[in-house]
Design an enzyme around this catalytic site. Structure first.
Site, PDB file in Angstrom:
ATOM      1  N   ALA A  58     -34.323 -12.642  10.700  1.00  0.00           N
ATOM      2  CA  ALA A  58     -33.431 -13.999  10.232  1.00  0.00           C
ATOM      3  C   ALA A  58     -33.316 -14.031   8.982  1.00  0.00           C
ATOM      4  CB  ALA A  58     -34.364 -14.954  10.811  1.00  0.00           C
ATOM      5  N   TYR A  59     -33.897 -13.048   8.769  1.00  0.00           N
ATOM      6  CA  TYR A  59     -33.627 -13.354   6.520  1.00  0.00           C
ATOM      7  C   TYR A  59     -31.764 -12.572   6.520  1.00  0.00           C
ATOM      8  CZ  TYR A  59     -37.809 -12.151   6.091  1.00  0.00           C
ATOM      9  OH  TYR A  59     -39.766 -12.430   5.660  1.00  0.00           O
ATOM     10  N   ASN A  60     -31.296 -13.411   6.032  1.00  0.00           N
ATOM     11  CA  ASN A  60     -29.703 -13.767   5.166  1.00  0.00           C
ATOM     12  C   ASN A  60     -28.773 -12.873   6.077  1.00  0.00           C
ATOM     13  OD1 ASN A  60     -30.600 -14.197   2.959  1.00  0.00           O
ATOM     14  ND2 ASN A  60     -31.488 -12.523   2.114  1.00  0.00           N
TER      15      ASN A  60
END
Length: 326
Positions: A58-60
Protein backbone atom coordinates in the site's frame (compact mmCIF):
# COMPACT_ATOMS: atom_id res chain seq x y z
CA UNK A 1 26.84 -3.57 12.01
CA UNK A 2 25.68 -6.29 14.34
CA UNK A 3 23.53 -9.18 13.12
CA UNK A 4 21.10 -11.18 15.22
CA UNK A 5 18.75 -14.09 14.88
CA UNK A 6 15.28 -13.08 13.79
CA UNK A 7 13.29 -13.99 16.89
CA UNK A 8 13.27 -17.74 17.38
CA UNK A 9 14.28 -18.51 13.79
CA UNK A 10 17.66 -19.16 12.23
CA UNK A 11 17.31 -16.15 9.93
CA UNK A 12 19.99 -13.50 10.51
CA UNK A 13 19.18 -9.81 10.12
CA UNK A 14 20.96 -6.51 10.62
CA UNK A 15 20.02 -4.63 13.79
CA UNK A 16 18.84 -1.74 11.63
CA UNK A 17 16.08 -2.24 9.07
CA UNK A 18 15.62 0.38 6.36
CA UNK A 19 11.96 1.26 5.92
CA UNK A 20 11.03 2.02 2.32
CA UNK A 21 7.73 3.85 2.91
CA UNK A 22 9.27 7.17 1.83
CA UNK A 23 10.15 5.87 -1.64
CA UNK A 24 7.80 6.53 -4.55
CA UNK A 25 6.36 10.00 -5.11
CA UNK A 26 2.62 10.55 -4.93
CA UNK A 27 -0.14 12.65 -3.42
CA UNK A 28 -0.50 10.41 -0.37
CA UNK A 29 2.94 11.27 0.98
CA UNK A 30 4.21 14.62 -0.37
CA UNK A 31 7.54 14.13 1.39
CA UNK A 32 8.29 10.86 -0.43
CA UNK A 33 11.25 10.75 -2.81
CA UNK A 34 11.73 9.37 -6.31
CA UNK A 35 13.99 6.51 -7.31
CA UNK A 36 17.01 8.63 -8.19
CA UNK A 37 16.89 10.27 -4.75
CA UNK A 38 16.33 6.93 -3.04
CA UNK A 39 19.33 5.25 -4.66
CA UNK A 40 22.08 6.94 -2.59
CA UNK A 41 20.01 6.25 0.55
CA UNK A 42 19.91 2.53 -0.18
CA UNK A 43 23.59 2.66 -1.18
CA UNK A 44 24.48 4.19 2.20
CA UNK A 45 22.50 1.48 3.98
CA UNK A 46 24.19 -1.28 1.98
CA UNK A 47 27.64 0.22 2.60
CA UNK A 48 26.85 0.36 6.32
CA UNK A 49 25.94 -3.32 6.50
CA UNK A 50 22.15 -3.08 6.47
CA UNK A 51 20.70 -6.26 4.97
CA UNK A 52 17.06 -5.94 6.11
CA UNK A 53 14.54 -3.85 4.14
CA UNK A 54 10.82 -3.34 4.78
CA UNK A 55 8.08 -2.15 2.43
CA UNK A 56 4.34 -2.71 1.85
CA UNK A 57 1.97 -3.08 -1.06
CA UNK A 58 0.00 0.00 0.00
CA UNK A 59 2.97 2.37 0.18
CA UNK A 60 2.60 5.00 -2.52
CA UNK A 61 0.29 2.84 -4.63
CA UNK A 62 2.87 0.10 -4.99
CA UNK A 63 5.67 2.37 -6.16
CA UNK A 64 7.66 1.66 -3.00
CA UNK A 65 7.80 -2.04 -3.84
CA UNK A 66 8.87 -1.30 -7.42
CA UNK A 67 11.72 0.95 -6.26
CA UNK A 68 12.68 -1.48 -3.52
CA UNK A 69 13.06 -4.32 -5.98
CA UNK A 70 15.06 -2.29 -8.47
CA UNK A 71 17.47 -0.78 -5.98
CA UNK A 72 18.10 -3.92 -3.96
CA UNK A 73 18.90 -5.67 -7.22
CA UNK A 74 21.67 -3.11 -7.80
CA UNK A 75 23.36 -3.57 -4.44
CA UNK A 76 22.75 -7.17 -3.37
CA UNK A 77 22.52 -10.74 -4.53
CA UNK A 78 19.02 -11.93 -3.66
CA UNK A 79 20.24 -14.45 -1.10
CA UNK A 80 22.20 -11.75 0.77
CA UNK A 81 19.24 -9.51 1.57
CA UNK A 82 16.15 -9.93 3.75
CA UNK A 83 13.06 -8.38 2.14
CA UNK A 84 9.78 -7.80 3.96
CA UNK A 85 6.45 -6.54 2.64
CA UNK A 86 2.89 -6.38 3.93
CA UNK A 87 -0.77 -6.93 3.07
CA UNK A 88 -4.03 -5.46 4.40
CA UNK A 89 -4.58 -1.85 3.36
CA UNK A 90 -6.50 -1.04 0.15
CA UNK A 91 -4.67 -1.56 -3.13
CA UNK A 92 -7.69 -0.76 -5.30
CA UNK A 93 -11.29 0.48 -5.15
CA UNK A 94 -13.03 -2.87 -4.87
CA UNK A 95 -14.30 -4.44 -1.65
CA UNK A 96 -11.92 -7.38 -2.13
CA UNK A 97 -8.85 -5.23 -2.75
CA UNK A 98 -8.21 -4.96 0.98
CA UNK A 99 -8.22 -6.93 4.20
CA UNK A 100 -7.00 -10.42 5.02
CA UNK A 101 -9.38 -12.70 3.15
CA UNK A 102 -7.96 -15.66 1.25
CA UNK A 103 -8.93 -13.93 -1.99
CA UNK A 104 -7.03 -10.75 -1.21
CA UNK A 105 -3.96 -12.41 0.33
CA UNK A 106 -3.50 -14.70 -2.67
CA UNK A 107 -3.87 -11.83 -5.13
CA UNK A 108 -1.75 -9.45 -3.05
CA UNK A 109 1.29 -11.70 -2.68
CA UNK A 110 1.44 -12.28 -6.43
CA UNK A 111 1.09 -8.56 -7.12
CA UNK A 112 3.81 -7.70 -4.58
CA UNK A 113 6.22 -10.23 -6.07
CA UNK A 114 5.59 -8.84 -9.54
CA UNK A 115 6.30 -5.27 -8.41
CA UNK A 116 9.39 -6.35 -6.47
CA UNK A 117 10.63 -8.45 -9.38
CA UNK A 118 11.28 -11.35 -6.99
CA UNK A 119 10.23 -14.97 -6.69
CA UNK A 120 9.70 -14.75 -2.95
CA UNK A 121 9.85 -12.41 0.03
CA UNK A 122 11.61 -13.36 3.21
CA UNK A 123 8.91 -11.93 5.47
CA UNK A 124 5.23 -11.47 4.58
CA UNK A 125 3.39 -9.43 7.20
CA UNK A 126 -0.24 -8.63 7.89
CA UNK A 127 -0.29 -4.84 8.12
CA UNK A 128 -3.17 -4.75 10.63
CA UNK A 129 -5.78 -7.02 12.25
CA UNK A 130 -8.86 -7.64 10.09
CA UNK A 131 -12.03 -7.88 12.21
CA UNK A 132 -14.10 -8.79 9.14
CA UNK A 133 -12.24 -11.99 8.30
CA UNK A 134 -12.15 -15.14 10.48
CA UNK A 135 -8.65 -15.60 11.81
CA UNK A 136 -8.72 -19.22 10.61
CA UNK A 137 -9.14 -18.04 7.02
CA UNK A 138 -6.24 -15.60 7.31
CA UNK A 139 -3.82 -18.02 8.95
CA UNK A 140 -4.68 -20.80 6.48
CA UNK A 141 -4.07 -18.48 3.53
CA UNK A 142 -0.75 -17.29 4.95
CA UNK A 143 0.29 -20.90 5.49
CA UNK A 144 -0.46 -21.60 1.83
CA UNK A 145 1.70 -18.62 0.81
CA UNK A 146 4.62 -20.14 2.73
CA UNK A 147 3.98 -23.66 1.42
CA UNK A 148 3.94 -22.28 -2.13
CA UNK A 149 7.42 -20.83 -1.58
CA UNK A 150 6.27 -17.24 -2.00
CA UNK A 151 7.33 -16.25 1.53
CA UNK A 152 9.87 -17.77 3.91
CA UNK A 153 8.30 -16.44 7.12
CA UNK A 154 5.19 -14.54 8.18
CA UNK A 155 4.85 -11.64 10.59
CA UNK A 156 2.20 -9.40 12.10
CA UNK A 157 1.87 -5.71 12.87
CA UNK A 158 0.04 -3.46 15.33
CA UNK A 159 -2.78 -5.22 17.20
CA UNK A 160 -3.76 -6.12 20.74
CA UNK A 161 -1.82 -8.85 22.51
CA UNK A 162 -4.94 -11.01 22.80
CA UNK A 163 -5.43 -10.84 19.04
CA UNK A 164 -1.85 -11.88 18.41
CA UNK A 165 -2.21 -14.76 20.87
CA UNK A 166 -5.43 -15.87 19.17
CA UNK A 167 -3.75 -15.92 15.75
CA UNK A 168 -0.77 -17.87 17.05
CA UNK A 169 -3.01 -20.38 18.83
CA UNK A 170 -5.08 -20.85 15.69
CA UNK A 171 -1.97 -21.60 13.65
CA UNK A 172 -0.61 -24.02 16.23
CA UNK A 173 -3.90 -25.86 16.60
CA UNK A 174 -4.04 -26.57 12.87
CA UNK A 175 -0.33 -27.14 12.30
CA UNK A 176 -0.06 -23.98 10.20
CA UNK A 177 2.79 -21.48 9.98
CA UNK A 178 3.05 -19.17 13.01
CA UNK A 179 4.06 -15.52 13.04
CA UNK A 180 7.75 -15.02 13.83
CA UNK A 181 7.69 -11.22 14.18
CA UNK A 182 5.64 -8.29 15.43
CA UNK A 183 6.05 -4.85 13.82
CA UNK A 184 4.56 -2.52 16.38
CA UNK A 185 4.33 1.16 17.28
CA UNK A 186 7.09 1.76 19.80
CA UNK A 187 9.34 4.70 20.64
CA UNK A 188 10.28 6.96 23.54
CA UNK A 189 7.03 8.94 23.18
CA UNK A 190 4.78 5.87 22.84
CA UNK A 191 5.68 2.96 25.13
CA UNK A 192 2.32 1.26 25.70
CA UNK A 193 3.65 -1.86 23.93
CA UNK A 194 5.79 -2.53 27.00
CA UNK A 195 2.67 -3.53 28.96
CA UNK A 196 1.61 -6.71 27.14
CA UNK A 197 2.79 -7.10 23.54
CA UNK A 198 6.55 -6.92 24.05
CA UNK A 199 6.56 -9.23 27.11
CA UNK A 200 4.47 -11.68 25.09
CA UNK A 201 6.93 -11.51 22.19
CA UNK A 202 9.91 -12.04 24.50
CA UNK A 203 8.20 -15.03 26.12
CA UNK A 204 7.34 -16.60 22.76
CA UNK A 205 10.62 -15.82 20.97
CA UNK A 206 8.99 -13.39 18.51
CA UNK A 207 11.10 -10.68 16.85
CA UNK A 208 10.07 -7.08 17.65
CA UNK A 209 10.36 -4.53 14.82
CA UNK A 210 9.34 -1.08 16.06
CA UNK A 211 7.79 1.21 13.48
CA UNK A 212 8.03 4.98 13.81
CA UNK A 213 11.11 4.69 16.06
CA UNK A 214 11.60 8.46 15.87
CA UNK A 215 7.88 9.23 16.30
CA UNK A 216 7.62 10.30 12.65
CA UNK A 217 10.53 12.67 13.20
CA UNK A 218 9.25 14.35 16.37
CA UNK A 219 12.04 12.79 18.46
CA UNK A 220 14.56 14.08 15.93
CA UNK A 221 13.36 17.66 16.51
CA UNK A 222 11.19 18.19 13.44
CA UNK A 223 8.50 19.85 15.57
CA UNK A 224 8.65 22.09 18.61
CA UNK A 225 6.39 22.62 21.58
CA UNK A 226 5.53 26.05 20.14
CA UNK A 227 4.19 24.43 16.96
CA UNK A 228 7.09 25.11 14.61
CA UNK A 229 7.29 22.57 11.77
CA UNK A 230 10.86 22.20 10.57
CA UNK A 231 10.50 19.73 7.69
CA UNK A 232 8.15 19.11 4.77
CA UNK A 233 6.92 15.92 6.39
CA UNK A 234 6.20 17.49 9.77
CA UNK A 235 3.79 19.89 8.09
CA UNK A 236 2.07 17.43 5.75
CA UNK A 237 1.83 14.15 7.69
CA UNK A 238 -1.60 13.96 9.37
CA UNK A 239 -0.57 10.95 11.46
CA UNK A 240 1.88 13.09 13.41
CA UNK A 241 -1.02 15.07 14.87
CA UNK A 242 -3.11 11.99 15.66
CA UNK A 243 -0.32 9.93 17.23
CA UNK A 244 1.69 12.55 19.11
CA UNK A 245 -0.55 15.25 20.51
CA UNK A 246 -0.06 15.17 24.28
CA UNK A 247 1.71 18.26 25.64
CA UNK A 248 3.88 15.95 27.74
CA UNK A 249 5.27 14.37 24.56
CA UNK A 250 7.55 17.37 24.27
CA UNK A 251 8.88 16.74 27.77
CA UNK A 252 10.31 13.54 26.29
CA UNK A 253 11.55 15.33 23.15
CA UNK A 254 13.35 17.92 25.25
CA UNK A 255 14.92 15.26 27.45
CA UNK A 256 16.24 13.47 24.36
CA UNK A 257 17.72 16.76 23.17
CA UNK A 258 19.42 17.27 26.55
CA UNK A 259 21.02 13.81 26.55
CA UNK A 260 22.05 14.26 22.92
CA UNK A 261 23.65 17.64 23.64
CA UNK A 262 25.62 16.15 26.52
CA UNK A 263 26.87 13.41 24.20
CA UNK A 264 27.48 15.77 21.28
CA UNK A 265 25.33 13.73 18.88
CA UNK A 266 22.01 14.40 17.10
CA UNK A 267 18.79 13.56 19.01
CA UNK A 268 17.87 10.93 16.41
CA UNK A 269 20.88 8.85 17.41
CA UNK A 270 19.92 8.92 21.07
CA UNK A 271 16.28 7.97 20.41
CA UNK A 272 17.29 5.07 18.16
CA UNK A 273 20.01 3.89 20.53
CA UNK A 274 17.45 3.78 23.35
CA UNK A 275 15.25 1.45 21.30
CA UNK A 276 18.20 -0.77 20.42
CA UNK A 277 18.92 -1.15 24.15
CA UNK A 278 15.35 -2.15 25.03
CA UNK A 279 14.50 -5.80 25.82
CA UNK A 280 13.10 -7.81 22.93
CA UNK A 281 13.83 -5.29 20.18
CA UNK A 282 15.33 -6.94 17.11
CA UNK A 283 15.55 -4.13 14.56
CA UNK A 284 13.80 -0.73 14.42
CA UNK A 285 12.27 0.14 11.04
CA UNK A 286 14.10 3.37 10.20
CA UNK A 287 12.72 5.55 7.40
CA UNK A 288 14.95 7.89 5.41
CA UNK A 289 14.63 10.62 2.80
CA UNK A 290 18.35 11.44 2.64
CA UNK A 291 21.60 9.57 3.33
CA UNK A 292 22.13 11.49 6.58
CA UNK A 293 19.17 9.68 8.11
CA UNK A 294 20.92 6.37 7.40
CA UNK A 295 24.15 7.69 8.87
CA UNK A 296 22.32 8.53 12.11
CA UNK A 297 20.84 5.04 12.26
CA UNK A 298 24.22 3.40 11.69
CA UNK A 299 25.80 5.57 14.38
CA UNK A 300 22.97 4.78 16.80
CA UNK A 301 23.58 1.05 16.35
CA UNK A 302 27.12 1.60 17.67
CA UNK A 303 26.15 4.00 20.47
CA UNK A 304 26.25 2.63 24.02
CA UNK A 305 23.97 4.38 26.51
CA UNK A 306 24.59 4.24 30.25
CA UNK A 307 22.00 3.12 32.76
CA UNK A 308 21.71 6.70 33.97
CA UNK A 309 21.10 7.96 30.44
CA UNK A 310 18.43 5.31 29.87
CA UNK A 311 16.70 6.29 33.12
CA UNK A 312 16.82 9.99 32.25
CA UNK A 313 15.28 9.34 28.84
CA UNK A 314 12.47 7.25 30.30
CA UNK A 315 11.64 9.43 33.31
CA UNK A 316 9.30 11.99 31.62
CA UNK A 317 7.00 9.38 30.04
CA UNK A 318 3.29 9.39 30.86
CA UNK A 319 0.73 6.79 29.68
CA UNK A 320 -1.05 7.20 26.33
CA UNK A 321 -4.26 5.91 24.84
CA UNK A 322 -3.70 2.98 22.47
CA UNK A 323 -2.58 4.41 19.13
CA UNK A 324 -1.42 2.95 15.86
CA UNK A 325 -3.76 -0.04 15.54
CA UNK A 326 -5.94 1.52 12.85
Amino acid sequence: MQYVNFGGTGLRVSRVCLGMMSFGTGEERPWAVDESTAEPIVAAAADGGVTFFDTADAYNEGRSEVITGRLLGKFFRRDDVVVATKVFFPTGPGENNRGLSRKHIMAAIDASLERLGMDYVDLYQIHRWDPRTPVEETMAALHEVVRAGKARYIGASSMFAWQFAKAQHTASRHGWTRFVSMQNHYNLIYREEEREMIPQCIDQGVAVLPWSPLARGVLAGTRTRAGEQRTARSGTDPLVDSLYNQPTDFDVVERVAEVAAARGVPPAQIALAWLLHRPGVTAPIVGATRPGHVEDALAAEQLELTGDEMARLEEPYLPHPIRGHG
